[in-house]
Design a protein around this motif. Structure first.
Motif, short mmCIF file in Angstrom:
data_model
loop_
_atom_site.label_atom_id
_atom_site.label_comp_id
_atom_site.label_asym_id
_atom_site.label_seq_id
_atom_site.Cartn_x
_atom_site.Cartn_y
_atom_site.Cartn_z
N ASP A 31 0.96 -1.19 -0.05
CA ASP A 31 0.03 -0.01 -0.02
C ASP A 31 0.96 1.11 0.03
O ASP A 31 0.32 2.32 -0.48
CB ASP A 31 -1.11 0.11 1.24
CG ASP A 31 -1.79 -1.23 1.06
OD1 ASP A 31 -2.12 -1.78 0.07
OD2 ASP A 31 -2.33 -1.50 2.16
N SER A 32 1.83 0.92 0.44
CA SER A 32 2.82 2.25 0.63
C SER A 32 3.54 2.75 -0.82
O SER A 32 3.94 4.03 -1.16
CB SER A 32 4.12 1.94 1.42
OG SER A 32 5.01 1.02 0.98
N LEU A 33 3.63 1.68 -1.72
CA LEU A 33 3.75 2.03 -3.06
C LEU A 33 2.71 2.84 -4.00
O LEU A 33 3.04 3.38 -4.97
CB LEU A 33 4.25 0.77 -3.91
CG LEU A 33 5.37 -0.20 -3.10
CD1 LEU A 33 5.44 -1.33 -3.84
CD2 LEU A 33 6.85 0.82 -3.06
N LEU A 34 1.62 2.56 -3.41
CA LEU A 34 0.46 3.27 -4.28
C LEU A 34 0.54 4.76 -3.95
O LEU A 34 0.86 5.18 -2.73
CB LEU A 34 -0.95 2.63 -3.75
CG LEU A 34 -1.10 1.16 -4.09
CD1 LEU A 34 -2.26 0.46 -3.99
CD2 LEU A 34 -1.00 0.96 -5.77
N PRO A 35 0.01 5.58 -4.81
CA PRO A 35 0.04 7.06 -4.66
C PRO A 35 -1.12 7.38 -3.54
O PRO A 35 -2.22 6.64 -3.53
CB PRO A 35 -0.48 7.67 -5.88
CG PRO A 35 -1.12 6.55 -6.79
CD PRO A 35 -0.47 5.20 -6.14
N LYS A 36 -1.04 8.46 -2.74
CA LYS A 36 -1.95 8.66 -1.84
C LYS A 36 -3.01 9.33 -2.41
O LYS A 36 -3.02 10.49 -3.12
CB LYS A 36 -1.27 9.79 -0.78
CG LYS A 36 0.02 8.98 0.12
CD LYS A 36 -0.44 7.68 0.74
CE LYS A 36 0.60 7.10 1.61
NZ LYS A 36 0.24 6.08 2.61
#
Length: 832
Positions: free
Chosen positions: A461-466
């Motif tokens: 999830d940290s790789l996906l954009p916020k």
């Protein structure tokens, strides 16, 4: 050699006459001919007066042989023999005379032959050969018929057989095995006698072989023979047995039988014992010859030292110059020694460290430190109590648990077995899943990792954009508020008027219905065509006119529904009626003989009573209608129209025109730019943008889809969203590239329609899976900032009928409301 004169001898006494016979008669004839020939020769010799002693001895031997032969057979009288042969000789002489009279050339040829015979006699040619040639010539010339000739030749061969045998046994010349006759070219041709070997002969078992040379035996497939012998007679094909004989031959295999047929003779091909042994050695890969493959090698070169060099060239210079490459390697080793990485002459601690030794039978061994890269193989799970053949009662399943286990899918079962109880180990049946479990175990060992890799512990999830939360992006439609029912077929078209109060729908039943948006009440309907479905309905964007355009089949209907006030109806009627004068008077530039693209006609009385004012008849079925922002122009798309697939219609002049001369694919949809003079045309694979002012192509978008179904233009005009039948939705930024900026794959089936909201940053997509996906799409004024796309909601409410779901969607002009039309015959309103 001494010569002497001889007197003419008297003929010998006649032998006693006996019973006549065929063999005796032939012998007597031969003797008479030979006696006459000898008498002629004696006369010639007497004229010379001298003969050789050797010739006299030969004559005496011949007389003795003739006397012996005469004693073997029956005798005939001399008068009978003379009378019989006299006619024969007279006939031969008469024939020769007739032939001499026929031509001088033949006579001259005969004289030449006689001269040759005389010369041969002078040079010592054998008298018996000459006698046989003359005798054969006399017999041949005396017979004119072929049958008589064969008869005499057979008799002569039988008579001369004993004579030839006696001559061979006595050591005379072998020429008696054949007699000569005159050939077609005038030269003597030998004819060999038929040999009848005795049973004790060595050639009794000799078979006739093929003498045709290199001619293949297949050339004689249609003939009963397979070649010719030395005398030119046919060699007949060996007889082939029946199927039963072949079966018996295959059972009783003779010695050397191979089952093959000799190509030359046509007989069975037999191999000797040596050939069979050779074939066996070849099959086994052994040495077929008598050569020993393991002979001792002779070192021809290594055993002898050459003192003289092979080459007298001088040594190259590089052998005397130090190598730079070796110097570099030596410096590397010196550097490693100085740094301590290499310790020269390092003393060994003990011999036990030379090679590790392990005690296999020791009880308490220290655990060896595993290698850093060692990964142990996965171990099998230990059996539990319920896997026993006699488990406790509490582990046995009940009937309900057994039925539930049988109904469960094998993939979803917690265990692959049910505990069972047996009285003894002998009654345990074979395990059915043994092979499958062994295979899975082997597969686990095969797929087990062999190299240890450092795995990064990163949260995906940290790789996906916020992305912002959907709660912060309200309002957007989340529920179905109103359902519009009344159509009897698929609802294919839907449109909302500019005021947002009236909803128009068209369906396969050929009707157009207008609904009140808030209440869902039907306020007006009309049947445009009983046989054709309504493909598209669109309200005019011009406020205060109330014009509705609908297409059914090849016709486009311009309607004024009686639901507006008088002022709106009057304005709409004036706009539609203003162009009839232009339609009656065509432009002077138009070709009179050219067929018009469309026909603008007035409707029938029934349609006029229902609110239809103008009917436009096109050449092909109209699938889609799109208005210009000013309300005077609208486009119609007919995918089957080729170069007339896109037509632009003008209401104020009742005129239609085709902007394209050629068709660059099957056109799916055409839209006007929201505020620029541009026309967007979508084919199966591309979206082409045309500038109407310059009449040129400005850009071609490449969505990468196989078949585009729909597209829509953002209200700001710089972004386009497309939908395709291969379940993809693409977002295009025209300032960025012709390729998609984002590709959205959220649908399970074909995407039917995509739409932008006119005011809010919302867009949606409808698919055949019955779902409507609502997205948030913010376009920033800053060109360096990419659009923000956020999925918001999946609206589910339409049922799938015959693999068709939601066919059309449209947004409310002011509110965050969404209207949808489905294949289930209903239209729905989705509100926030």
């Amino acid at each position: 050699m001494a010569k002497r004169k001889i007197a003419r001898k008297k003929p010998a006494a006649d032998p006693p006459a006996t019973a006549p016979g065929t063999g005796n008669r032939t012998n007597s004839k031969l003797q008479l001919v030979q006696q006459r020939q000898r008498a002629t020769e004696e006369d010639e010799d007497n004229e010379d007066g001298y003969i050789d002693d050797e010739a006299e001895e030969v004559e005496e031997d011949e007389e003795d042989e003739l006397e012996d032969e005469s004693d073997l057979g029956d005798y005939v009288s001399e008068d009978d023999e003379y009378d019989h042969f006299e006619g024969l000789i007279d006939g031969a002489i008469s024939d020769s005379e007739s032939e001499d009279e026929a031509g001088d050339d033949a006579a001259e040829g005969d004289d030449g032959e006689n001269d040759a015979d005389e010369e041969a006699a002078m040079f010592g040619e054998d008298d018996e050969v000459v006698q046989q040639e003359e005798t054969a010539e006399v017999i041949t010339n005396s017979v004119s018929d072929d049958d008589e000739e064969d008869e005499y030749l057979s008799k002569y061969s039988a008579a001369s057989e004993a004579e030839s045998f006696s001559s061979i046994s006595s050591g005379e010349d072998d020429n008696r095995v054949a007699y000569h006759t005159t050939g077609a070219d005038g030269k003597p041709r030998p004819i060999y006698h038929e040999i009848d070997p005795h049973y004790s002969s060595d050639d009794s078992d000799l078979e006739d072989t093929n003498t045709i040379g290199n001619v293949p035996l297949s050339a004689y497939d249609e003939y009963p023979h397979i070649g010719y012998d030395i005398n030119g007679k046919r060699i007949m094909r060996p007889a082939t047995g029946s199927a039963l004989d072949s079966l018996l031959d295959s059972i009783e295999v003779p010695t050397g039988w191979t089952g093959l047929i000799d190509r030359e003779s046509g007989a069975d091909l037999k191999l000797t014992q040596e050939e069979l042994e050779l074939v066996k050695k070849i099959q086994l890969g052994e040495n077929a010859g008598d050569v020993n493959p393991y002979e001792d090698t002779i070192e021809w070169f290594s055993s002898k030292t050459e003192v003289t060099p092979l080459s007298a060239a001088p040594e190259p210079k590089r052998r005397f110059v130090p190598s730079k490459h070796e110097a570099k390697r030596i410096m590397k080793i010196v550097k490693a020694i100085r740094e301590g990485r290499i310790v020269p002459n390092k003393p060994k601690v003990g011999p036990e460290y030379d090679q590790p030794v392990y005690d296999l039978w020791a009880d308490d061994l220290p655990e060896q430190q595993p290698h850093i890269m060692h990964i142990p193989a996965p171990k099998m799970a230990k059996p539990t109590n319920d896997e026993s053949y006699n488990p406790p009662e509490e582990y046995l399943p009940s009937e309900e648990e057994r039925d539930a286990w049988n109904k469960t899918d094998p993939v979803d079962r917690e265990k692959d077995y049910l505990p069972r109880k047996f009285s003894s180990l002998r009654t345990v049946p074979r395990y059915e899943s043994f092979i499958r479990e062994r295979f899975e175990r082997s597969l686990d060992l095969y797929l087990a990792p062999r190299v240890r890799k450092n795995k990064l512990n990163i949260d995906p999830d940290s790789l996906l954009p916020k992305l912002p939360s959907p709660q912060d992006l309200r309002p957007f439609p989340i529920k179905c508020s109103v359902t519009y029912r009344g159509h009897k077929g698929r609802v294919r078209a839907i449109s909302i008027d500019p005021s947002g109060l009236w909803l128009a729908t068209g369906a396969d039943d050929g009707t157009v219905r207008i609904w009140e948006v808030l209440t869902g009440r039907e306020v007006w309907n009309t049947i445009l065509d009983d046989d054709e479905a309504v493909q598209s309905v669109e309200w005019s964007p011009l406020k205060g006119c109330g014009i509705l355009a609908a297409s059914a089949g090849e016709r486009v209907f311009l309607c004024l529904p009686p639901i507006f006030d008088d002022e709106t109806e009057t304005m709409g009627q004036e706009l539609l009626a203003a162009g009839w004068g232009y339609a009656a008077q065509p432009a002077p530039t138009d070709d009179i003989n050219k067929e018009p693209l469309c026909k603008w006609t007035k409707p029938s009385t029934k349609l006029a009573y229902q609110g239809v004012d103008v009917v436009i008849v096109c050449r092909k079925t109209v699938k889609q209608i799109a208005w210009h922002r000013k309300g005077d122009y609208f486009t119609s798309v007919s995918p089957e129209g080729a170069n007339m697939a896109v037509l632009v219609h003008q209401i104020s002049k009742h005129n239609s025109q085709s902007p394209f001369r050629k068709s660059k694919g099957i056109i799916q949809r055409a839209l006007f730019h929201p505020f620029k003079p541009m026309l967007y045309v979508a084919t199966q694979r591309y979206v082409r943008i045309y500038d109407l002012s310059t009449q040129s192509l400005t850009k071609a978008l490449q969505p990468g889809a196989r078949w585009l179904s729909s597209f829509d233009i953002h209200p700001q005009g710089d972004n386009v969203v497309t939908g395709s039948y291969d379940k993809r939705v693409t977002w295009h930024d025209l300032d960025l590239s012709t390729k998609p900026y984002r590709t959205l794959r959220y649908h399970a089936r074909a995407v039917r329609d995509v739409r932008f909201h006119a005011r809010l940053p919302l867009f949606c997509s409808a698919s055949d899976d019955g779902h409507i996906n609502v997205f948030h799409g913010t376009v920033y004024d800053d060109l360096l900032k990419n659009p923000l796309l956020v999925p918001l909601k999946v609206l589910k409410g339409h049922s799938v009928v015959q693999s068709l779901g939601v066919l059309k969607v449209t947004w409310h002009p002011k509110e965050a409301w969404l209207f949808s039309a489905g294949a289930d015959g209903t239209a729905k309103l989705w509100t926030s």
